[in-house]
Design a protein around this motif. Structure first.
Motif, PDB file in Angstrom:
ATOM      1  N   HIS A 168       0.829  -1.211   0.000  1.00  0.00           N
ATOM      2  CA  HIS A 168       0.000   0.000   0.000  1.00  0.00           C
ATOM      3  C   HIS A 168       0.856   1.251   0.000  1.00  0.00           C
ATOM      4  CE1 HIS A 168       0.611   0.718   4.405  1.00  0.00           C
ATOM      5  NE2 HIS A 168       0.736  -0.599   4.423  1.00  0.00           N
ATOM      6  N   ILE A 169       0.282   2.358  -0.517  1.00  0.00           N
ATOM      7  CA  ILE A 169       1.026   3.612  -0.674  1.00  0.00           C
ATOM      8  C   ILE A 169       0.666   4.639   0.396  1.00  0.00           C
ATOM      9  CG2 ILE A 169      -0.581   4.900  -2.180  1.00  0.00           C
ATOM     10  CD1 ILE A 169       3.244   4.515  -2.728  1.00  0.00           C
ATOM     11  N   ASP A 170      -0.410   4.432   1.148  1.00  0.00           N
ATOM     12  CA  ASP A 170      -0.806   5.393   2.180  1.00  0.00           C
ATOM     13  C   ASP A 170       0.004   5.160   3.451  1.00  0.00           C
ATOM     14  OD1 ASP A 170      -2.257   2.914   2.658  1.00  0.00           O
ATOM     15  OD2 ASP A 170      -3.397   4.000   4.179  1.00  0.00           O
ATOM     16  N   THR A 171      -0.040   6.116   4.361  1.00  0.00           N
ATOM     17  CA  THR A 171       0.673   6.016   5.635  1.00  0.00           C
ATOM     18  C   THR A 171      -0.263   6.350   6.784  1.00  0.00           C
ATOM     19  OG1 THR A 171       1.349   8.344   5.885  1.00  0.00           O
ATOM     20  CG2 THR A 171       2.713   6.949   4.449  1.00  0.00           C
ATOM     21  N   VAL A 172       0.215   6.097   7.990  1.00  0.00           N
ATOM     22  CA  VAL A 172      -0.449   6.646   9.165  1.00  0.00           C
ATOM     23  C   VAL A 172      -0.025   8.111   9.309  1.00  0.00           C
ATOM     24  CG1 VAL A 172      -0.526   4.419  10.329  1.00  0.00           C
ATOM     25  CG2 VAL A 172       1.419   5.933  10.718  1.00  0.00           C
ATOM     26  N   VAL A 173      -0.650   8.821  10.236  1.00  0.00           N
ATOM     27  CA  VAL A 173      -0.241  10.192  10.533  1.00  0.00           C
ATOM     28  C   VAL A 173       1.095  10.157  11.262  1.00  0.00           C
ATOM     29  CG1 VAL A 173      -0.837  12.288  11.796  1.00  0.00           C
ATOM     30  CG2 VAL A 173      -2.625  10.986  10.626  1.00  0.00           C
ATOM     31  N   ASN A 174       2.057  10.975  10.782  1.00  0.00           N
ATOM     32  CA  ASN A 174       3.407  11.013  11.362  1.00  0.00           C
ATOM     33  C   ASN A 174       4.047   9.626  11.387  1.00  0.00           C
ATOM     34  OD1 ASN A 174       1.900  13.319  13.481  1.00  0.00           O
ATOM     35  ND2 ASN A 174       3.531  13.916  12.090  1.00  0.00           N
ATOM     36  N   GLY A 175       3.878   8.904  10.289  1.00  0.00           N
ATOM     37  CA  GLY A 175       4.445   7.567  10.189  1.00  0.00           C
ATOM     38  C   GLY A 175       5.883   7.580   9.723  1.00  0.00           C
ATOM     39  N   GLY A 176       6.388   6.371   9.481  1.00  0.00           N
ATOM     40  CA  GLY A 176       7.745   6.217   8.995  1.00  0.00           C
ATOM     41  C   GLY A 176       7.789   6.155   7.489  1.00  0.00           C
ATOM     42  N   THR A 177       8.970   5.841   6.967  1.00  0.00           N
ATOM     43  CA  THR A 177       9.184   5.898   5.519  1.00  0.00           C
ATOM     44  C   THR A 177       9.209   4.520   4.862  1.00  0.00           C
ATOM     45  OG1 THR A 177      11.589   5.856   5.800  1.00  0.00           O
ATOM     46  CG2 THR A 177      10.516   8.018   5.749  1.00  0.00           C
ATOM     47  N   LEU A 178       8.831   3.484   5.597  1.00  0.00           N
ATOM     48  CA  LEU A 178       8.932   2.132   5.048  1.00  0.00           C
ATOM     49  C   LEU A 178       7.610   1.377   5.021  1.00  0.00           C
ATOM     50  CD1 LEU A 178      12.289   1.081   6.768  1.00  0.00           C
ATOM     51  CD2 LEU A 178      11.955   1.730   4.375  1.00  0.00           C
ATOM     52  N   ASP A 179       6.765   1.589   6.007  1.00  0.00           N
ATOM     53  CA  ASP A 179       5.512   0.832   6.098  1.00  0.00           C
ATOM     54  C   ASP A 179       4.670   1.050   4.847  1.00  0.00           C
ATOM     55  OD1 ASP A 179       3.163  -0.419   6.759  1.00  0.00           O
ATOM     56  OD2 ASP A 179       2.699   0.841   8.477  1.00  0.00           O
ATOM     57  N   GLY A 180       4.474  -0.003   4.079  1.00  0.00           N
ATOM     58  CA  GLY A 180       3.688   0.088   2.859  1.00  0.00           C
ATOM     59  C   GLY A 180       4.547   0.367   1.649  1.00  0.00           C
ATOM     60  N   GLN A 181       5.130   1.553   1.592  1.00  0.00           N
ATOM     61  CA  GLN A 181       5.799   1.951   0.357  1.00  0.00           C
ATOM     62  C   GLN A 181       7.054   1.127   0.063  1.00  0.00           C
ATOM     63  OE1 GLN A 181       6.731   6.146   0.623  1.00  0.00           O
ATOM     64  NE2 GLN A 181       8.738   5.769   1.525  1.00  0.00           N
ATOM     65  N   TYR A 182       7.710   0.579   1.095  1.00  0.00           N
ATOM     66  CA  TYR A 182       8.834  -0.313   0.831  1.00  0.00           C
ATOM     67  C   TYR A 182       8.384  -1.498  -0.016  1.00  0.00           C
ATOM     68  CZ  TYR A 182      12.183  -4.113   1.636  1.00  0.00           C
ATOM     69  OH  TYR A 182      13.052  -5.175   1.461  1.00  0.00           O
ATOM     70  N   GLY A 183       7.209  -2.047   0.279  1.00  0.00           N
ATOM     71  CA  GLY A 183       6.705  -3.183  -0.486  1.00  0.00           C
ATOM     72  C   GLY A 183       6.398  -2.842  -1.930  1.00  0.00           C
ATOM     73  N   VAL A 184       5.979  -1.601  -2.164  1.00  0.00           N
ATOM     74  CA  VAL A 184       5.706  -1.151  -3.536  1.00  0.00           C
ATOM     75  C   VAL A 184       7.016  -0.991  -4.301  1.00  0.00           C
ATOM     76  CG1 VAL A 184       4.766   0.721  -4.945  1.00  0.00           C
ATOM     77  CG2 VAL A 184       3.551  -0.009  -2.877  1.00  0.00           C
ATOM     78  N   MET A 185       7.966  -0.261  -3.713  1.00  0.00           N
ATOM     79  CA  MET A 185       9.228  -0.014  -4.406  1.00  0.00           C
ATOM     80  C   MET A 185      10.056  -1.288  -4.535  1.00  0.00           C
ATOM     81  SD  MET A 185       8.801   3.004  -5.280  1.00  0.00           S
ATOM     82  CE  MET A 185      10.299   3.003  -6.242  1.00  0.00           C
ATOM     83  N   ALA A 186       9.990  -2.166  -3.541  1.00  0.00           N
ATOM     84  CA  ALA A 186      10.728  -3.427  -3.615  1.00  0.00           C
ATOM     85  C   ALA A 186      10.228  -4.282  -4.773  1.00  0.00           C
ATOM     86  CB  ALA A 186      10.596  -4.189  -2.295  1.00  0.00           C
ATOM     87  N   ALA A 187       8.925  -4.317  -4.975  1.00  0.00           N
ATOM     88  CA  ALA A 187       8.363  -5.092  -6.085  1.00  0.00           C
ATOM     89  C   ALA A 187       8.825  -4.525  -7.424  1.00  0.00           C
ATOM     90  CB  ALA A 187       6.840  -5.099  -5.990  1.00  0.00           C
TER      91      ALA A 187
END
Length: 409
Positions: free
Chosen positions: A79-98
């Motif tokens: 997924h590309i969305d984040t929590v409020v004041n989240g980190g830089t890996l949750d979700g988007q790492y999986g998108v960019m890694a793929a």
């Protein structure tokens, strides 16, 4: 360019989109930064030959057509969305890694026999609107228009208005699930400290834990702290203390992978000189085996009722989440485990205590997950981090698994 440099540059560039001045990043569903992030990923994929498209609600797809079995698709992403004041890996790492794993495969082996596809899912976190897994639920045709058409965010913006403002809309009610997906592999940071504690590079996820979430109201009698003798009290905090320690003791005796958490506790009237007349509290309980989870929860409820009775209290129970465990596909898990072995990674087969898009997708398509370590187990926090070498190791295992699934006869 080396994979390490590509990964670092892409994560850093994507993390600028939604970067929060107060720390971390905030990229919420159908916000302008959310759309900018999807466009960023789309342009990256287009630049190396992916065919890109969006579905009705904003899930982004990038596809490399297979040369021999184009109607059989191997899917990866997150997924590309984040929590409020989240980190830089949750979700988007999986998108960019793929994306990077497939780029590496294309450069090394050329086009695959089966189609390879990246999905950047619109939403998973539930951070803006009171709904979760909007992206993956739409992908598997399980989303309900009725669940979201009347909801709004904390600023009063309506879900439907924001979705349409960004150029998206509801899927047709007669839309059917795709029949070409052969496998789905999601890579994600662990969001826990097991891999780090055990000095491992990769986790091969074989199960996502089931969850039960409750809200309880324990009702006694508020009274004067000085004039009410101990033996005459109906003290809700005292009753809760018995409940909390008793249930946690039972969880400790049960052992892993059972976890139980009393995360929210609100005594009333919550003042220094009044015997508490009420406690509102929550309980989150998780296990990978549905029978064990159900049995523990039933025994916990029975125990709570007995404590309430013994102390002259009343107990109201609201079970508002009851999600069964979701096993991953044995064959796909075996492919991922073999990929970890082939790459000489230090790994373990493990379960996920957190929820992920894979739990929505796995009941419909053969699925597995890959974890990489989280430093100090921290996530949903600006301090969220993983060593670059561990991020790279995860991409290498993902690429090897996708090679086995998409390139081999």
């Amino acid at each position: 360019m080396a994979l390490e440099k590509r990964l670092e540059e892409n994560i850093n560039a994507l993390s600028e989109i939604g970067s929060d001045p107060t720390g971390g990043m905030t990229r919420l569903l159908y916000s302008d930064s959310w759309l900018e992030a999807q466009k960023f990923v789309e342009e990256k994929m287009k630049a190396i030959g992916f065919e890109t498209s969006y579905d009705e609600v904003g899930n982004l797809f990038g596809r490399i057509e297979g040369t021999k079995y184009p109607s059989k698709t191997i899917l990866s992403g997150s997924h590309i969305d984040t929590v409020v004041n989240g980190g830089t890996l949750d979700g988007q790492y999986g998108v960019m890694a793929a994306y990077l794993a497939i780029q590496q495969l294309l450069e090394t082996y050329g086009k695959p026999l089966r189609s390879l596809e990246v999905i950047s899912m619109a939403e998973e976190e539930g951070s803006r609107f009171p709904t979760v897994f909007w992206g993956s639920k739409n992908f598997v045709c399980e989303a309900s228009k009725a669940q979201v058409e009347d909801i709004e965010d904390s600023n009063g913006a309506k879900f439907v208005d924001e979705m349409r403002r960004q150029g998206f809309d509801f899927a047709p009610e007669d839309k059917t699930r795709r029949d070409d997906i052969e496998a789905f592999v999601e890579i994600h940071i662990e969001q826990g400290n097991v891999l780090e504690k055990e000095q491992l590079q990769v986790g091969v996820v074989n199960n996502i834990a089931g969850q039960k979430r409750y809200t309880f109201q324990l009702k006694g009698e508020a009274n004067h702290a000085g004039t009410t003798p101990m033996g005459y009290r109906h003290d809700a905090v005292y009753g809760f203390s018995k409940i909390c320690s008793g249930v946690i003791d039972r969880a400790l005796a049960q052992g892993d992978p059972l976890v139980v958490t009393f995360g929210k506790v609100e005594p009333k009237p919550n003042t220094v000189n009044v015997v508490p007349g009420e406690v509102l509290y929550t309980m989150d309980c998780r296990h990978t085996d549905a029978a064990v989870l159900n049995k523990f929860a039933e025994e916990a409820e029975t125990f709570m009722k007995q404590v309430a009775k013994d102390h002259g209290l009343e107990l109201d129970i609201d079970l508002w989440m009851d999600e069964s465990p979701v096993p991953m596909d044995d064959a796909i898990v075996a492919k991922v485990e073999q990929a970890a072995k082939d790459k000489n990674m230090k790994y373990k087969v493990m379960h996920s205590g957190a929820g992920h898009d894979s739990q929505v997708i796995a009941p419909h398509y053969p699925s597995a997950m890959i974890f990489v370590p989280s430093i100090n187990g921290i996530s949903h926090n600006p301090a969220e981090a993983t060593k670059l070498e561990d991020l790279v190791a995860g991409v290498e295992v993902l690429a090897q698994a996708l090679y086995e699934l998409a390139y081999k006869e």
